[in-house]
Scaffold this motif. Structure first.
Motif, PDB file in Angstrom:
ATOM      1  N   ARG A 106      21.596  38.802  27.246  1.00  0.00           N
ATOM      2  CA  ARG A 106      22.711  39.011  28.172  1.00  0.00           C
ATOM      3  C   ARG A 106      22.280  38.505  29.547  1.00  0.00           C
ATOM      4  O   ARG A 106      21.265  38.938  30.088  1.00  0.00           O
ATOM      5  CB  ARG A 106      23.096  40.482  28.243  1.00  0.00           C
ATOM      6  N   ASN A 162      29.361  37.150  33.179  1.00  0.00           N
ATOM      7  CA  ASN A 162      28.400  37.681  32.224  1.00  0.00           C
ATOM      8  C   ASN A 162      28.480  36.890  30.932  1.00  0.00           C
ATOM      9  O   ASN A 162      29.552  36.740  30.342  1.00  0.00           O
ATOM     10  CB  ASN A 162      28.698  39.168  31.966  1.00  0.00           C
ATOM     11  N   TYR A 202      26.872  36.553  27.015  1.00  0.00           N
ATOM     12  CA  TYR A 202      26.088  37.189  25.949  1.00  0.00           C
ATOM     13  C   TYR A 202      25.953  36.203  24.799  1.00  0.00           C
ATOM     14  O   TYR A 202      26.948  35.602  24.358  1.00  0.00           O
ATOM     15  CB  TYR A 202      26.756  38.472  25.457  1.00  0.00           C
ATOM     16  N   SER A 248      29.803  35.143  23.883  1.00  0.00           N
ATOM     17  CA  SER A 248      30.933  35.735  24.598  1.00  0.00           C
ATOM     18  C   SER A 248      30.723  35.554  26.087  1.00  0.00           C
ATOM     19  O   SER A 248      29.587  35.592  26.584  1.00  0.00           O
ATOM     20  CB  SER A 248      31.092  37.221  24.261  1.00  0.00           C
ATOM     21  N   LEU A 249      31.809  35.358  26.778  1.00  0.00           N
ATOM     22  CA  LEU A 249      31.772  35.145  28.223  1.00  0.00           C
ATOM     23  C   LEU A 249      32.809  36.051  28.868  1.00  0.00           C
ATOM     24  O   LEU A 249      33.978  36.059  28.467  1.00  0.00           O
ATOM     25  CB  LEU A 249      32.076  33.685  28.562  1.00  0.00           C
ATOM     26  N   LYS A 250      32.367  36.821  29.860  1.00  0.00           N
ATOM     27  CA  LYS A 250      33.261  37.699  30.601  1.00  0.00           C
ATOM     28  C   LYS A 250      33.187  37.331  32.072  1.00  0.00           C
ATOM     29  O   LYS A 250      32.100  37.148  32.614  1.00  0.00           O
ATOM     30  CB  LYS A 250      32.877  39.167  30.417  1.00  0.00           C
ATOM     31  N   SER A 253      40.552  39.968  35.016  1.00  0.00           N
ATOM     32  CA  SER A 253      39.327  39.558  34.333  1.00  0.00           C
ATOM     33  C   SER A 253      39.694  38.934  32.996  1.00  0.00           C
ATOM     34  O   SER A 253      40.783  39.173  32.449  1.00  0.00           O
ATOM     35  CB  SER A 253      38.375  40.739  34.122  1.00  0.00           C
ATOM     36  N   SER A 302      37.886  37.500  29.083  1.00  0.00           N
ATOM     37  CA  SER A 302      36.737  37.417  28.185  1.00  0.00           C
ATOM     38  C   SER A 302      37.126  36.604  26.966  1.00  0.00           C
ATOM     39  O   SER A 302      38.245  36.712  26.462  1.00  0.00           O
ATOM     40  CB  SER A 302      36.265  38.810  27.764  1.00  0.00           C
ATOM     41  N   TYR A 322      35.312  34.935  23.124  1.00  0.00           N
ATOM     42  CA  TYR A 322      34.162  35.028  22.228  1.00  0.00           C
ATOM     43  C   TYR A 322      34.384  34.136  21.020  1.00  0.00           C
ATOM     44  O   TYR A 322      35.513  33.758  20.675  1.00  0.00           O
ATOM     45  CB  TYR A 322      33.934  36.475  21.784  1.00  0.00           C
ATOM     46  N   GLY A 331      39.958  36.264  22.468  1.00  0.00           N
ATOM     47  CA  GLY A 331      39.737  36.562  23.874  1.00  0.00           C
ATOM     48  C   GLY A 331      40.698  37.605  24.387  1.00  0.00           C
ATOM     49  O   GLY A 331      41.647  38.020  23.686  1.00  0.00           O
ATOM     50  N   ASN A 332      40.441  38.039  25.621  1.00  0.00           N
ATOM     51  CA  ASN A 332      41.260  39.057  26.268  1.00  0.00           C
ATOM     52  C   ASN A 332      41.548  38.642  27.700  1.00  0.00           C
ATOM     53  O   ASN A 332      40.679  38.094  28.386  1.00  0.00           O
ATOM     54  CB  ASN A 332      40.543  40.409  26.299  1.00  0.00           C
ATOM     55  N   THR A 334      45.406  40.431  23.978  1.00  0.00           N
ATOM     56  CA  THR A 334      44.328  40.055  23.072  1.00  0.00           C
ATOM     57  C   THR A 334      44.834  39.032  22.067  1.00  0.00           C
ATOM     58  O   THR A 334      45.907  39.207  21.482  1.00  0.00           O
ATOM     59  CB  THR A 334      43.791  41.279  22.311  1.00  0.00           C
TER      60      THR A 334
END
Length: 767
Positions: free
Chosen positions: A657, A664, A666, A691-693, A701, A703, A705, A722-723, A736
């Motif tokens: 991470r 962020n 992961y 995954s990227l946030k 925000s 995210s 993956y 993603g979200n 989502t």
């Protein structure tokens, strides 16, 4: 005539006589309790949509606070610039910076008048009432009567401890503890300068609290978004915050899926009693028959039980007629030593869990067990039974014959008994450790076995004056089996009969930690050597089936162990020397970093363990791990296994991470080389998960993956999505998008869309 002598004592006495009822017209600190059904089942939504309970409009209505001794009169502390006693009118007046404190409530006002004959108190001018928990209410004037059992105020504004706001044109508290608010508005949203209205607010023409029935009732309630009414109800009711649980309908769930089509899940909660409740959750859909479901919970003084399940009468010709699942868990403490627990997991077929997106849908096996355990001092005992149901598609794809054998020869283990005892420490620091195990394993129409095992070990840990750490272990393992219809894969005849074996082992472990310390860091280097002396043969694998030692893997967690097998059916034969190096670094500035690498040398090339993992030389592969957390923006963990000859990777697992809350990343990678000696041979496995946030703004925000298959057959993306999230102090919504690509041809691939929004403190709705 005005008199200023002796008025302080008179006013203090008057307030005491009036203080037999608490300030029940404003909320005292009470423990938050959920409304009906709020804690019925585990929250299965992703962490980013989990909303913690918060105060809301109901917090203006708690009942009267009772003291431990109802006859006791709480102390009142009073202060004012001037006290005036009107003897003829029987009026006591306080003027200038009036402060009255009673229990957790403090009242501030410019002026306070106590009418003794009418038993009435009036606080006038800049009235502010504060609680210790942070709640504050403002009003121009407050009138209290009948020992504060009745109160009235107009044009109030309240700021709760979570900074939520309440306005009301009129507030009244009646003698029966019922309360009424007119033209009330509630919002947890911030109101910025220049804005006319918050993001959302709840307003009602009338809000009443029925204290006897513990209900909050709303008349002509509106939900406004940016000042625009979007939802209206002429009447709405819910339990007040003092109600822990109550029967009733909960918010329904709306959604869609490829298998069921459009769905509506109706939720009804039945509070049977204080210890028992039932949640009915039928799912009505457009493409199938109703899916009947429910959850049952009961709590006891020393335990609890929880059961949930679903049932579907399926008209699909390619599916069983009657489909369903049951998940149950229970635990009960019989006394100070014995504990009983059970975990039941059942599904009619493996596809059912996946098609309805239920728990355990990715498991290869569904495991059910019952267990009785005893804990006493250094002793431990257990009696267990296990049952397994195979639902793995990967095994069916890779080895159809093995899948069919296991599917129709499901193992039943009953009983499985274990007893472990550790003696007191002797004068030289040694102790005895004794293990006893009994197991009966049944396969439907196939092999059956009964085993009785005993391991007696003598252990001596010792530290030399130089700092060397030693541990000597001498053990003797004894097994007795009765086998029925066991046959090796390449054998022509099966075996039935009794088998006994004895397996001794002696091991010694040596460690010598070296420490180097500075003002800002400390490093520890520790070489480790483990020597094991054991006979080369004696497993009797042609007569004893392997029921509990099939999951074999050489890694950093077991290379230094005396016995590298997880079970009893296979002995770790052969003598060997294992050696490794541990390194750790701790620092005030650079955090923590550690590394470990080890290898074993086998005196005999063909031991039972190395043969099962595919090694055929004296030296095993290298295994190790690396952990690095030098700063808050990096956390890395890597495990590996390298070929002893050419250092090619046979196993690689990475989890890292990187970044901060603003950005962020992961990354997770796993590579597992094909093991041709395993009955569950799935081929090489290579997967990469990323995954990227990112925080786009204060409130927005995003995210994304992806789980990618990198093996030779390379099925591409196994799952991606993603979200998009918006969250502020009072509102949240999450969009989502997800797509799963199954390798099972009986399952339809497709996209899944979800939209969830929450009005914080009130709840939300999701698809």
């Amino acid at each position: 005539m005005n008199k200023k002598n002796k008025t302080s004592a008179a006013f203090f006495l008057g307030l005491i006589l009036l203080s037999q009822n608490s300030y029940a017209w404003w909320p005292f600190e009470t423990e938050h309790e959920p409304i009906a059904g709020e804690v019925l089942h585990e929250d299965k939504t992703p962490p980013f949509v989990k909303v913690e309970p918060a105060r809301n409009i109901t917090d203006v209505f708690p009942g009267s606070k009772k003291t431990n001794n109802e006859d006791a009169e709480p102390n009142i502390y009073f202060n004012a610039d001037e006290l005036i006693n009107h003897d003829k009118e029987k009026i006591i007046e306080a003027v200038g910076d009036v402060v009255v404190k009673r229990e957790a409530m403090t009242v501030y006002a410019d002026r306070l008048i106590y009418y003794q004959l009418e038993d009435k108190i009036v606080a006038i001018g800049n009235v502010r009432m504060e609680e210790e928990n942070g709640n504050v209410v403002y009003a121009d004037e407050v009138e209290m009567q009948d020992k504060m059992s009745r109160a009235e105020m107009n044009k109030i504004k309240a700021i709760l401890q979570d900074e939520s706001l309440i306005w009301a044109e009129e507030f009244r508290k009646k003698e029966n503890d019922n309360k009424v608010m007119r033209k009330a508005i509630y919002t947890p949203c911030d109101i910025c300068e220049g804005e006319e209205s918050p993001l959302w607010q709840l307003r009602a023409r009338k809000v009443t609290h029925d204290a006897e029935n513990k209900n909050i009732n709303y008349n002509d309630a509106f939900l406004d978004i940016k000042g625009i009414p979007v939802l209206y109800t002429p009447f709405m009711s819910h339990p007040d915050p003092t109600v822990k649980r109550r029967s009733g309908f909960l918010t329904p769930s709306i959604g869609s899926s490829n298998y069921l089509g459009g769905t509506l899940q109706v939720n009804y909660f039945w509070a049977v009693n204080d210890q028992t409740d039932v949640l009915f959750t039928p799912i009505f859909n457009t493409d199938k028959n109703p899916v009947w479901g429910g959850l049952y919970r009961q709590y006891f003084n020393k335990g609890y039980v929880e059961m949930e399940g679903t049932y579907l009468k399926d008209d699909d010709k390619n599916r069983p007629d009657n489909r369903g699942n049951v998940f149950a868990f229970g635990r009960y403490e019989l006394n100070d030593f014995w504990v009983f627990d059970t975990n039941i997991n059942y599904a009619s077929d493996g596809l059912y869990l996946k098609e309805l997106d239920l728990e355990h849908d990715d498991d290869a096996w569904l495991t059910s067990n019952v267990r009785l355990q005893r804990f006493e001092d250094r002793d431990y005992a257990s009696i267990e039974a296990y049952y397994y149901k195979l639902i793995s598609y990967d095994l069916r794809r890779s080895n159809r014959a093995e899948y069919e054998r296991r599917k129709y020869n499901k193992p039943l283990v009953a009983p499985l008994m274990n007893y472990e005892t550790i003696s007191d420490v002797s004068k030289i620091g040694s102790y005895w450790k004794n293990d006893f195990s009994l197991a009966s394993v049944y396969h439907e129409g196939d092999t059956q076995s009964q085993r009785l095992s005993m391991i007696n070990a003598w252990v001596l840990p010792w530290t030399s004056p130089f700092g060397e750490r030693y541990k000597v272990v001498a053990s003797l393992k004894s097994d007795v089996y009765y086998i029925d219809k066991y046959k090796l894969a390449d054998a022509s005849n099966d075996y039935t009969g009794s088998v006994a074996r004895v397996f001794p082992q002696i091991g010694i472990e040596w460690r010598l930690p070296f420490v180097r310390a500075t003002e800002t860091s400390r490093q520890i280097i520790e070489p480790v050597v483990v020597g094991v002396l054991a006979p080369n043969g004696g497993n009797l694998s042609d007569k004893i089936p392997n029921e509990d030692s099939e999951d074999i893997e050489l890694d950093d967690s077991n290379i230094l162990n005396l016995d590298r097998y997880a079970g009893y059916d296979r002995n770790d034969t052969g003598s060997r020397i294992s050696y490794g190096l541990n390194w750790n670094s701790y620092g005030n500035i650079m955090g923590r970093t550690s590394a470990f690498i080890a290898q074993s040398y086998q005196l005999n090339k063909k031991t039972s363990f190395t043969r099962n993992i595919g090694d055929d030389g004296h030296f095993t592969d290298y295994v190790g791990r690396v952990y690095a957390a030098p700063a808050s923006y990096l956390d890395l963990n890597y495990r590996f296994r390298l070929d002893q000859d050419d250092l090619k990777l046979k196993y690689s697992e990475l989890g890292a991470r990187i970044g901060t809350n603003l950005l962020n990343l992961y990354v997770s990678y796993i590579y597992l080389q094909e093991n041709e000696n395993s009955s569950e041979n799935f081929g090489d496995r290579k997967e990469l998960y990323t995954s990227l946030k990112a925080a786009l703004t204060r409130d927005w925000s995003i995210s994304i993956y992806n789980r990618q298959d990198l093996a030779d057959e390379n099925r591409g993306s196994l799952e991606h999505g993603g979200n998009l999230i918006y969250e502020d102090e009072c509102f949240m919504f999450v969009t989502t998008v997800k797509r799963s690509n199954s390798n099972d041809p009986e399952l339809d691939d497709g996209y899944e869309f979800k939209f969830t929004f929450y009005l914080k403190t009130l709840g939300g709705l999701g698809n």
